[in-house]
Design a protein around this motif. Structure first.
Motif, mmCIF file in Angstrom:
data_model
loop_
_atom_site.group_PDB
_atom_site.id
_atom_site.type_symbol
_atom_site.label_atom_id
_atom_site.label_comp_id
_atom_site.label_asym_id
_atom_site.label_seq_id
_atom_site.Cartn_x
_atom_site.Cartn_y
_atom_site.Cartn_z
ATOM 1 N N HIS A 1 0.446 -1.699 -0.442
ATOM 2 C CA HIS A 1 -0.362 -0.299 0.056
ATOM 3 C C HIS A 1 0.888 1.358 0.124
ATOM 4 O O HIS A 1 0.431 2.050 -0.653
ATOM 5 N N GLY A 2 2.303 1.063 0.758
ATOM 6 C CA GLY A 2 2.791 2.534 -0.066
ATOM 7 C C GLY A 2 2.867 3.143 2.068
ATOM 8 O O GLY A 2 2.162 2.533 2.609
ATOM 9 N N VAL A 3 4.209 4.077 1.406
ATOM 10 C CA VAL A 3 3.875 4.882 3.536
ATOM 11 C C VAL A 3 2.861 5.626 3.232
ATOM 12 O O VAL A 3 2.166 6.223 4.100
ATOM 13 N N GLY A 4 2.659 7.439 2.396
ATOM 14 C CA GLY A 4 1.664 8.074 2.192
ATOM 15 C C GLY A 4 2.175 8.413 3.589
ATOM 16 O O GLY A 4 3.570 8.801 4.134
ATOM 17 N N GLN A 5 0.646 8.758 4.557
ATOM 18 C CA GLN A 5 0.614 9.565 5.642
ATOM 19 C C GLN A 5 0.657 9.042 6.714
ATOM 20 O O GLN A 5 1.351 9.315 7.970
ATOM 21 N N GLY A 6 -0.198 7.753 6.436
ATOM 22 C CA GLY A 6 -0.265 6.143 7.753
ATOM 23 C C GLY A 6 1.031 5.806 7.587
ATOM 24 O O GLY A 6 1.148 4.928 9.329
ATOM 25 N N LYS A 7 1.962 5.270 7.176
ATOM 26 C CA LYS A 7 2.682 4.355 7.878
ATOM 27 C C LYS A 7 3.996 4.933 7.419
ATOM 28 O O LYS A 7 5.508 4.797 7.809
ATOM 29 N N ARG A 8 4.592 6.836 7.313
ATOM 30 C CA ARG A 8 5.650 7.533 7.821
ATOM 31 C C ARG A 8 6.253 7.098 9.633
ATOM 32 O O ARG A 8 7.428 7.162 9.834
ATOM 33 N N SER A 9 5.833 7.249 10.335
ATOM 34 C CA SER A 9 6.407 7.135 11.864
ATOM 35 C C SER A 9 7.159 6.095 11.830
ATOM 36 O O SER A 9 7.192 5.459 13.153
ATOM 37 N N TYR A 10 6.524 4.474 11.004
ATOM 38 C CA TYR A 10 7.160 3.459 11.305
ATOM 39 C C TYR A 10 9.047 3.535 10.787
ATOM 40 O O TYR A 10 9.517 1.910 10.464
ATOM 41 N N LEU A 11 8.533 3.948 10.030
ATOM 42 C CA LEU A 11 9.893 4.267 8.152
ATOM 43 C C LEU A 11 11.251 3.737 9.096
ATOM 44 O O LEU A 11 11.783 3.194 8.955
ATOM 45 N N ARG A 12 11.160 4.628 10.224
ATOM 46 C CA ARG A 12 13.155 4.472 11.322
ATOM 47 C C ARG A 12 13.087 3.201 11.766
ATOM 48 O O ARG A 12 13.885 2.462 11.736
ATOM 49 N N LYS A 13 11.621 2.335 12.660
ATOM 50 C CA LYS A 13 12.194 1.955 12.703
ATOM 51 C C LYS A 13 12.690 0.505 11.943
ATOM 52 O O LYS A 13 12.850 -0.593 12.460
ATOM 53 N N GLU A 14 11.053 0.858 10.798
ATOM 54 C CA GLU A 14 11.849 -0.071 9.551
ATOM 55 C C GLU A 14 13.131 -0.291 9.082
ATOM 56 O O GLU A 14 14.032 -1.428 8.754
ATOM 57 N N LEU A 15 13.320 0.969 8.398
ATOM 58 C CA LEU A 15 14.970 0.989 7.899
ATOM 59 C C LEU A 15 15.733 1.550 8.616
ATOM 60 O O LEU A 15 16.984 1.935 7.986
ATOM 61 N N GLY A 16 15.842 2.297 9.349
ATOM 62 C CA GLY A 16 17.022 2.617 10.672
ATOM 63 C C GLY A 16 17.737 3.967 10.376
ATOM 64 O O GLY A 16 16.719 4.709 9.576
ATOM 65 N N ASP A 17 18.614 3.982 9.907
ATOM 66 C CA ASP A 17 19.688 5.473 9.418
ATOM 67 C C ASP A 17 19.604 5.128 7.227
ATOM 68 O O ASP A 17 19.907 6.183 7.267
ATOM 69 N N ALA A 18 18.420 3.903 6.945
ATOM 70 C CA ALA A 18 18.678 3.933 5.747
ATOM 71 C C ALA A 18 17.652 4.864 5.473
ATOM 72 O O ALA A 18 17.790 5.757 4.138
ATOM 73 N N VAL A 19 16.531 5.418 6.126
ATOM 74 C CA VAL A 19 15.431 6.541 6.200
ATOM 75 C C VAL A 19 16.202 8.252 6.174
ATOM 76 O O VAL A 19 15.969 9.126 4.800
#
Lengths: 465, 465
Positions: B425-443
């Motif tokens: 579904h992608g990140v959009g607005q809804g999944k932004r807050s999980y991105l660092r937990k998932e990707l770490g410094d790749a964000v």
């Protein structure tokens, strides 16, 4: 004619960094000429440009430490796996440090249920498959050379079975890399698909060490097929052979490999491997699946071949017979070289939409004949990717100039047919000059990304752009 | 609980740009509330954030012109296809211009021999397949909604048959895009594979309009299989069903779809579609191939299912019977909604390594029960991707808070199992807050790339990062 030119050197920075690295790494920093030559070695014709030293790294943290030292002193870094790249990717035109990751060659974890493995970048594909032997799984990408997986990813390599299993971009789930400032990032986790942000995995794959150094890969594995069958068939013309390829793909026959040899290559193979194949274009195929499906696939191809006046069609599912049937392909490179003792083989790497393959192969044969070159063609026909092996005497300047003209012609002609100058060998130093013709202003976007991630241009300078 | 927050607005710039665009586009610049609402529309629960105007573009050049005007005045731009994204991708938190490309919906060229098509971004997948109907070819990616191909690429969408055909990243050969300064680039030509420089195609796919607007795509097509078969089988537990999925994949059965419904979803489907399926976990499968191979595949799966105590196994190759067999899946979304009239469905989108799928689905069921939510689970089991449909009354603040807690729990738990918060579904607005937990410094690397390509942050601000 050379694609290789030296770049300005930062002698002071290099000297300082080497001093620090020597203290840090001891014997694992090598400066002997032979080791440096080997690490700037390029297959085919590119001149050797030596790094100033070779650092043998043993862990991600160590790669990061080395990169930080080099970054501080603005020293060029060239990543090295096995040195089997073909376009000067490991040359060091501005000197600097070659980081050899061949000692980082472990399989860290195999997840059989998930069909993936976590590996270090220095492991070669044969080593990986050897390790996997008892698991019922294998890693499919086969570029010919026993390259390191890190290097294969960096070059976006593929090979004979890309028509079924894709290229490295399709077979790496995520990776870990050291960025130009020494930061360690991971581009994703282990789910088979993800929509979480920019596709950093694919950005690193094919970046040829210009954006970072790959230090770990999570790769997809495949179940070893229950059965395999192989087939060969001769054709009256390249055109007929290519039509058979197109029909095979259109009908959705899930062919695993479909290779094309031109008449000259078949002739070379007959001589070298003592075969008696008709000296006309030859297709060699491989099918993977269940016992019944691999015979069905082979027989369906046989029908298609008949419609295109194919002859000498043979197929088998027996392992020994399969090896025999594919002998001409297995020995192709050596058979080519044997046609002209003392010669070097220069490989082109054009890839076009398959509807144009017959046309460009026909034109290519006419072109190398017109230029008086000894050459032969071998193609991953299912992808529209073909290699010309041009046999040259490196000390014959005139012949080298004609070979260069041919390489340039193939690259430009493929681009004009909506194709690419490089299907699988990468840009390196050799294909840089064609990139704007192929990608237009998108080259500027590549430069923007490079400058943003590596502002001091220390990661493999002089490659790609 | 809302994932949506407003960003600072550039009112002066927006007003100026709208004046210029009105002159340029006339009636094709719309400012009515209803049209603006529709263009900020997000499926599921994200608040509506309206753009200031909607520009209906008719050509790449026009998209470029509009972008240039917006760039000059630093006005946000949101690309719009069909508005079927689920995570607030088309919301306009800083206002600005929605560029609607739905009128750019032509098939520009079908290359049957090369199995590709050149299309405009506004065409939907059903329109494309309708167009292709007489060619014997089809475009396989099916995210459920009749989304536009440009939007599907921007979100890196996939759907039920990704297990066989991959996601959008695997099915776009190259694309044309308008960059944030209005430049038009093409990421590649038409060869099926290429190692020519950074993979700009994959960089744009999944960038959700934050790096540029996709204005043309060259997509891969597949030959319509000679035959298809469908199968269903019930299982005593999620665990048993997932073990059957893993065996199927490990054995290399080239399943085209393998969908999992949990017992609640089956119950909903029984009620809605008048079926009598056992109310236990259900797998639905589809196989593509030759007539003999699709029966062989179905029967092989039947054997695997038996080993896992599967029951009620049925398979068929007849088109009408196949539709009946898959009824529960086809109606799943509506069946879910019908369980609770007046409720809105919120969809989660976690994806984990398939070895962890049974575990997380079991935990998820316990979690939504513990939270007192009405919910059911449906999964693209072959990829480890599953959706929970949580049925909520939007005016019940307490229930909404519990739903938010559940969404957050699923995302975090998937990430802790080496998975992703978003499979498709992608990140959009809804999944932004999980991105660092998932990707770490790749964000941070994502942010570096974004800042380099779109320094004024005008392309879909407030999304992904």
């Amino acid at each position: 004619m050379s694609f290789v030119s030296a770049l300005p050197r930062n002698d002071t920075g290099i000297k300082t960094a080497m001093g620090i690295l020597k203290q840090r790494l001891g014997d694992r920093l090598q400066t002997s000429t032979s080791i440096r030559e080997q690490h700037g070695h390029t297959t085919t014709w590119h001149e050797n440009q030596l790094p100033d030293a070779v650092a043998f790294a043993q862990s991600t943290q160590e790669v990061s430490d080395i990169v930080k030292i080099c970054a501080t002193h603005k020293v060029p870094i060239v990543a090295f796996g096995t040195g089997t790249s073909l376009e000067g990717q490991v040359n060091a035109p501005a000197g600097g440090i070659s980081i050899d990751v061949s000692q980082m060659n472990k399989v860290l974890k195999v997840h059989s249920e998930d069909l993936d493995a976590v590996i270090q970048p220095g492991i070669t594909r044969k080593e990986l498959n050897e390790y996997l032997r008892d698991t019922g799984l294998f890693f499919p990408i086969d570029p010919g050379a026993d390259a390191s997986l890190g290097g294969m990813a960096a070059t976006r390599a593929s090979g004979t079975n890309a028509v079924r299993y894709g290229t490295m971009k399709d077979n790496v789930i995520s990776l870990e890399a050291v960025l130009p400032d020494g930061r360690i990032i991971r581009t994703g986790q282990r789910a088979r698909k993800s929509s979480a942000g920019y596709d950093l995995t694919r950005l690193m794959i094919g970046s040829e060490g210009t954006l970072g150094i790959i230090t770990e890969l999570t790769v997809r594995l495949q179940g070893i097929p229950e059965a395999m069958s192989s087939a060969i068939c001769s054709f009256p013309s390249i055109d007929a052979a290519c039509r058979a390829v197109i029909s095979t793909i259109q009908m959705g026959i899930p062919v695993a490999r479909i290779e094309l040899l031109d008449a000259t290559q078949v002739k070379a193979s007959n001589a070298y491997s003592n075969l008696t194949l008709p000296e006309t274009p030859l297709l060699l195929l491989e099918f993977h699946g269940s016992t019944s499906s691999v015979s069905e696939q082979a027989e369906s191809f046989g029908e298609i071949a008949k419609d295109e006046d194919g002859f000498g069609f043979e197929w088998t599912a027996s392992p020994e017979e399969r090896t025999k049937l594919w002998q001409a392909r297995h020995d192709a490179y050596w058979a080519g070289l044997a046609m002209r003792p003392g010669a070097t083989g220069i490989a082109t790497d054009a890839c076009v939409p398959i509807s144009r393959l017959a046309e460009i192969v026909g034109m290519a044969q006419a072109k190398y004949e017109e230029l008086g070159l000894t050459a032969m063609i071998l193609g991953h026909a299912g992808d529209g990717n073909f290699h010309t092996t041009v046999l040259v005497m490196e000390d014959d300047a005139d012949e080298m100039a004609r070979a260069a003209e041919y390489v340039s012609w193939v690259s430009s002609t493929a681009i004009s047919m909506e194709g690419t100058c490089t299907g699988e060998h990468g840009v390196g130093q050799g294909k840089r000059s064609y990139l704007r013709k192929e990608l237009g202003d998108a080259v500027d976007l590549i430069a923007t990304i490079k400058a943003a991630i590596d502002p001091d241009n220390i990661m493999n300078p002089g490659k790609i752009i």
